[in-house]
Design a protein around this motif. Structure first.
Motif: not given
Length: 320
Positions: A167-171, A192-195, A264-272
Motif C-alpha cells: 500500500a506504500g508503493s511508489s508509481l 488498480s480499479g479493483a479498489h 499507492s492508489d494516489q500515486e496513480l494521480y499525482n502528476g505522473g
C-alpha cells in the motif's frame, strides 16, 4: 495464395501463443471443461451469487485472492495451501495474513464441483471463475475466462512476501512490479480499479492519512475518526469512499479529488504518467470495463514455471 496462407498461420500462432503457458505445456481455453464438466460455470456463478448476497465485501475478497495467487509463481492456487512439514505456505505471508480471505467460499465451491465432476477441475480455475463472477455480480464487466490451469503441489511464503506490491508503493515501484509480470502501466492502472470495491485495515492506510501531503483534508479527517495514530489497526474502512460495494469508476474520481485511501492508489494521480489514464477511466466507464477485463485475462494467463509439480487437487487446502 501461399503467402496469404502463411500470413494467416502466423497471425493464428500469435493469437494462440499467450495461451500456451506454464507447467506441462497447459493449453488454456474458455471451452476447456465444456465436455468434461459442463455445469462448472453455473455452479461457480450460483455459489458466488449466494456469497455476495450474504456479504457484498466477499466479492472484493475473492478478487483479491485471485490477484495475490497469480502474482506469486503464477495462477496455480498455491495461496490456498495450508502449511505443511515440507513448506511454509502463502496464507500467513505479510501481504496475505490480515487481508486475504474467502478461502471458505472457494472450499464450498470446490466441494460442489467435485460432486458434479470428480477430480476434473483445478482449484486455480475455480478461483479465476469466482473472481470474474465477483466483479460482474457487483456491477462490473464479464469476460470469457481461459481455463485449463493446474494446481501447484507446493507454496512459498518468501515469494509472497517479495512479489506483491504494498500500500506504500511508489508509481515507479508499481510499474516495475507489474512490468515484471508482463503487465503494462495501463494494465496496472486498470487493475488498480479493483479498489472500487472492498475494505482495508487502518494499519494499511494510517501513514497516508496522517503523513501524506497530497490528501484531501476532509477525507483524511473522516478516516482519522476510526483510524487513530495508535491502536485500531484492524478497524476497516471502505477503499472507495463513495460506492464501496459497487464496481464502477468512482475510484478514479476519488483519485482526482485526492481521496485515494492508499498511498499507492494516489500515486496513480499525482502528476505522473498515469494521470491521463485516470482521467480517461473516470470519464469513460466502457473503456475502463474493457481495459479491466483485458488486464484480468492477461493476469490470469500467468502460469507457474514448467518445472513446477502440479495436479488437480481434490481438496484446495492440501495436496493429494
Amino acid at each position: 495464395m501461399a503467402a496469404t496462407a502463411v500470413r494467416c498461420l502466423l497471425m493464428a500462432a500469435a493469437v494462440l501463443a499467450p495461451l500456451f503457458a506454464g507447467s506441462e505445456g497447459a493449453f488454456l481455453s474458455s471451452k476447456f471443461y465444456d465436455r468434461r464438466c459442463p455445469s462448472l460455470q453455473t455452479i461457480v456463478r450460483s455459489a458466488m451469487a449466494q456469497a455476495v448476497a450474504a456479504e457484498p465485501r466477499m466479492g472484493a475478497s475473492i478478487l483479491r485472492l485471485f490477484f495475490h495467487d497469480c502474482f506469486v509463481n503464477g495462477c496455480d492456487a498455491s495461496i490456498l495451501l495450508d502449511d505443511t512439514a515440507n513448506f511454509t505456505g502463502e496464507k500467513n505471508a505479510g501481504p496475505n495474513a490480515n487481508s486475504v480471505r474467502g478461502y471458505d467460499v472457494i472450499d464450498t465451491i470446490k466441494a460442489q464441483v467435485e460432486a458434479a465432476c470428480k477430480a476434473t477441475v483445478s482449484c486455480a480455475d475455480i478461483v479465476a471463475l469466482a473472481a470474474r463472477d465477483s466483479v460482474n455480480l457487483l456491477g462490473g464487466p464479464t469476460w470469457a475466462v481461459q481455463l485449463g490451469r493446474r494446481d501447484a503441489r507446493n507454496a512459498s511464503q518468501s515469494a509472497a512476501n517479495s512479489n506483491l506490491p504494498s500500500a506504500g508503493s511508489s508509481l515507479a515501484g508499481l510499474i516495475a512490479t507489474f512490468g515484471s509480470k508482463g503487465l503494462s502501466a495501463r494494465d496496472m492502472t486498470a487493475l488498480s480499479g479493483a479498489h472500487t470495491i472492498g475494505q482495508a485495515r487502518c494499519a494499511t492506510f494510517r501513514d497516508r492519512i496522517y503523513n501524506d501531503t497530497n490528501v484531501d483534508a476532509k477525507f483524511a479527517a473522516l478516516r482519522k475518526q476510526t483510524c487513530p495514530q495508535t491502536g485500531g489497526d484492524a478497524t476497516l474502512a471502505p477503499i472507495d469512499v463513495s460506492t464501496p460495494t459497487w464496481f464502477d469508476t468512482t475510484y478514479f474520481e476519488n483519485l482526482a479529488n485526492k481521496q485515494g485511501l492508499f498511498h499507492s492508489d494516489q500515486e496513480l494521480y499525482n502528476g505522473g504518467s498515469q494521470d491521463v489514464m485516470v482521467r480517461v477511466y473516470m470519464r469513460n466507464p466502457d473503456i475502463f470495463a474493457a481495459d479491466f477485463a483485458k488486464a484480468m485475462g492477461k493476469m490470469g494467463s500467468l502460469m507457474p514455471s514448467a518445472d513446477t509439480p502440479t495436479e488437480i487437487r481434490l481438496d484446495c487446502k492440501k495436496i493429494n
